[in-house]
Design an enzyme around this catalytic site. Structure first.
Site, mmCIF file in Angstrom:
data_model
loop_
_atom_site.group_PDB
_atom_site.id
_atom_site.type_symbol
_atom_site.label_atom_id
_atom_site.label_comp_id
_atom_site.label_asym_id
_atom_site.label_seq_id
_atom_site.Cartn_x
_atom_site.Cartn_y
_atom_site.Cartn_z
ATOM 1 N N ILE A 1 -1.560 3.066 11.199
ATOM 2 C CA ILE A 1 -1.315 1.652 10.885
ATOM 3 C C ILE A 1 -0.785 1.429 9.469
ATOM 4 O O ILE A 1 -0.444 0.308 9.101
ATOM 5 C CB ILE A 1 -2.592 0.809 11.090
ATOM 6 C CG1 ILE A 1 -3.766 1.367 10.268
ATOM 7 C CG2 ILE A 1 -2.950 0.710 12.556
ATOM 8 C CD1 ILE A 1 -4.996 0.487 10.289
ATOM 9 N N GLY A 2 -0.709 2.492 8.663
ATOM 10 C CA GLY A 2 -0.187 2.316 7.315
ATOM 11 C C GLY A 2 -0.139 3.618 6.547
ATOM 12 O O GLY A 2 -0.857 4.564 6.862
ATOM 13 N N GLY B 1 0.295 4.970 2.337
ATOM 14 C CA GLY B 1 0.459 4.689 0.920
ATOM 15 C C GLY B 1 0.862 5.941 0.170
ATOM 16 O O GLY B 1 1.214 6.966 0.775
ATOM 17 N N SER B 2 0.807 5.873 -1.156
ATOM 18 C CA SER B 2 1.205 7.012 -1.981
ATOM 19 C C SER B 2 0.290 8.213 -1.783
ATOM 20 O O SER B 2 0.739 9.358 -1.829
ATOM 21 C CB SER B 2 1.192 6.609 -3.458
ATOM 22 O OG SER B 2 2.023 5.504 -3.690
ATOM 23 N N SER C 1 -2.548 8.167 0.687
ATOM 24 C CA SER C 1 -3.369 8.139 1.899
ATOM 25 C C SER C 1 -2.606 7.573 3.087
ATOM 26 O O SER C 1 -1.574 6.912 2.931
ATOM 27 C CB SER C 1 -4.628 7.303 1.662
ATOM 28 O OG SER C 1 -4.285 5.962 1.387
ATOM 29 N N THR C 2 -3.151 7.845 4.263
ATOM 30 C CA THR C 2 -2.633 7.302 5.515
ATOM 31 C C THR C 2 -3.784 6.633 6.252
ATOM 32 O O THR C 2 -4.900 7.156 6.271
ATOM 33 C CB THR C 2 -2.036 8.413 6.394
ATOM 34 O OG1 THR C 2 -1.063 9.140 5.625
ATOM 35 C CG2 THR C 2 -1.362 7.840 7.628
ATOM 36 N N ALA C 3 -3.518 5.475 6.842
ATOM 37 C CA ALA C 3 -4.570 4.727 7.544
ATOM 38 C C ALA C 3 -4.329 4.768 9.046
ATOM 39 O O ALA C 3 -3.189 4.680 9.513
ATOM 40 C CB ALA C 3 -4.609 3.291 7.055
ATOM 41 N N LYS D 1 -9.265 6.188 6.760
ATOM 42 C CA LYS D 1 -8.349 6.428 5.644
ATOM 43 C C LYS D 1 -8.346 7.925 5.373
ATOM 44 O O LYS D 1 -9.375 8.502 5.031
ATOM 45 C CB LYS D 1 -8.809 5.646 4.418
ATOM 46 C CG LYS D 1 -7.893 5.748 3.218
ATOM 47 C CD LYS D 1 -8.373 4.810 2.112
ATOM 48 C CE LYS D 1 -7.450 4.843 0.908
ATOM 49 N NZ LYS D 1 -7.894 3.888 -0.135
ATOM 50 N N ASP E 1 -6.810 -4.844 -7.728
ATOM 51 C CA ASP E 1 -5.616 -4.978 -6.885
ATOM 52 C C ASP E 1 -5.843 -6.030 -5.801
ATOM 53 O O ASP E 1 -5.493 -5.833 -4.644
ATOM 54 C CB ASP E 1 -5.252 -3.636 -6.256
ATOM 55 C CG ASP E 1 -3.829 -3.629 -5.687
ATOM 56 O OD1 ASP E 1 -2.999 -4.440 -6.147
ATOM 57 O OD2 ASP E 1 -3.549 -2.824 -4.774
#
Length: 510
Positions: free
Chosen positions: A117-118, A120-121, A123-125, A140, A230
């Site tokens: 579902i996502g 990032g720099s 990690s992956t979700a 995560k 954030d």
């Protein structure tokens, strides 16, 4: 030197602490049917164990905390997380449980990853499923080679330390095959950003409920020395897809403790960053308040306060901190919501409110209208009633005191006025007047009434006067209690806030 598992099989106690600190040592024993039990002790020479952990039929899982690997034991009734202080200690205890016939399960023995579902720099979700119970989770996944940059161990520590109903729940964490896995609760409602895109701006009333939840969560974080750093639309999620106010804070990948060296880092998202971060100045918890002020502006009108054609332009406006309400979207919005936005987004952090101060702002205080108040004020006539500290609604009414010829702005706590309002004696009418009056105030919001009855709330002393009286019911966010506040007009141009807990600082103008 004897291995730890060898000592256990000989009936000796070894130090093997629970992550919660509830026990520090364990020993092994068996019942008459030869079923194994762990005896848990708070210190090594204790005569009787604090509690026992039955191992028959249990599942034992390899988890991690910010300290290191741990062994998570799931029995039919309870769960226990024992902390290992090194990989060697974990390996020894794993061997012990294997020899007992309870092999250690890893992440992939418990969860399956269903959908990405996502990314990032660092990690992956994924959306995942618990194989043992069938419930959905969010996972995560962080590559161990990027663990330091990812801040994942701080994220684990924060989520374990500040467990709050308005913050996403960390279910467990694992290390396996070169990855660290964080297993988090699945929130059905999706991101606030997506909701706003699909449904448009919030009403002021819904925004108020949503912001109250987030401010309560921030107060919990800040009081524990944690800064999110954030906070943005994408990092707030709806718990319930049918309730846009049901927000929870997620993604603590940039979170930090106040005493950490990482507090020197410049971080945040364009348009949400507090100006002190952009100026490379020192900063604290109020950077989160600034970001939330930006979010409040956004959800009420559908666009951010600092807009630009590129990131550089957004940062420039972000630094300047000029907020304008000169569009059609703000025509019907209250002055108090504009006031709290300006207070939350003050350029100078010294002038910016804290989470607790924001919760005390008049925007969050539900006000009784004349329609609610007229009948009861007329009934009270010349009399005034005093609410004294008590344990629940019934007890509070019984202890209510009645006075004549009192000043509008006094709070009475002295022992000279002690005529009890007894519903069975001469003060029956006054008692009923007051009870009806109080019941009317409780009807402003069902939540407050429920909390009062459930939590057996104590009340602060306060004078109730018929003249130009504004009454408020305020949810005390620290303790889930109800506090009654009143404001009496003492002269033509002044009034007194009759409460010990609700003095409000006027926010400065930018």
């Amino acid at each position: 030197m004897e291995k730890r598992y060898q000592q256990l099989f000989k009936g000796k106690r070894i130090d093997f602490p629970l992550a919660t600190g509830a026990a520090s040592h364990v020993s092994l024993t068996y019942d008459e049917k030869k079923n194994p039990y762990l005896l848990c002790w708070t210190y090594i020479y204790q005569e009787k164990p604090e509690f026992t952990v039955p191992l028959k039929g249990c599942r034992i899982i390899n988890n991690i905390t910010e300290i290191g690997p741990c062994i998570h034991i799931i029995t039919s009734n309870e769960e226990y997380q024992f902390q290992c202080r090194s990989k060697e200690e974990f390996d020894e205890m794993s061997q012990f449980f294997n020899m007992l016939g309870y092999p250690i399960l890893g992440f992939k023995n418990v969860y399956v990853l269903n959908k990405k579902i996502g990314k990032g720099s660092f990690s992956t979700a994924y959306i995942g499923t618990n194989i043992l119970y069938g419930n959905r989770v969010v996972v995560k996944e962080v590559d161990k080679s990027k663990v330091k940059e990812s801040n994942v161990y701080t994220e684990i520590e924060v989520l374990r330390k500040v467990m709050h109903k308005y913050i996403i729940k960390l279910i467990s964490a694992y290390e396996q095959e070169g990855f660290v896995y964080l297993v988090l609760e699945y929130l059905k409602g999706g991101e606030l950003f997506e909701y706003l895109n699909n449904n448009g701006p919030y009403t002021e009333q819904v925004a108020k409920k949503a912001m109250k939840r987030v401010l309560i969560a921030l107060e919990a974080l800040h009081s524990n020395g944690v800064v999110h750093r954030d906070l943005k639309m994408e990092n707030l999620m709806l718990e319930n897809p049918n309730d846009p106010s049901s927000l929870k804070i997620i993604d603590f990948g940039l979170a930090s403790f106040l005493n950490s060296p990482s507090m020197n880092m410049r971080c945040g998202s364009p348009g949400y960053v507090a100006p002190e971060i952009l100026k490379c100045a020192s900063y604290g918890t109020k950077v989160d308040i600034f970001s939330l002020g930006v979010i409040l502006f956004n959800i009420l009108c559908g666009y951010p306060p600092f807009r630009g054609n590129n990131v550089k332009e957004i940062f420039k406006k972000n630094m300047r901190c000029h907020i304008s309400f000169n569009t059609k979207h703000w025509i019907n919005k209250s002055e108090s919501v504009k006031e709290i936005i300006l207070w939350m987004c003050c350029k100078n952090p010294d002038d910016r409110c804290t989470a607790l101060q924001a919760l005390g702002h008049q925007w969050f205080l539900p006000k009784l209208t004349d329609m609610h108040m007229t009948a009861n004020i007329n009934e009270l006539k010349r009399n005034e009633a005093i609410v004294h500290k008590s344990n629940d609604q019934q007890d509070m009414c019984k202890k209510c005191k009645h006075f004549n010829n009192t000043q509008n702005d006094d709070i009475y706590n002295n022992n000279n006025n002690n005529n009890q309002l007894d519903p069975n004696k001469n003060h029956k009418n006054n008692y009923n007047d007051y009870k009806n009056y109080f019941d009317t105030m409780l009807k402003i919001d069902d939540k407050y009434s429920e909390n009062l009855i459930k939590d057996k709330t104590s009340m602060d002393s306060i004078s109730l006067n018929k003249k130009d009286y504004d009454a408020y019911l305020v949810h005390s966010n620290e303790h889930d209690t109800v506090v009654l506040h009143g404001k009496c007009q003492t002269t033509k141009n002044s009034s007194s806030l009759l409460s010990y807990k609700c003095s409000r600082r006027s926010p400065p103008q930018n």
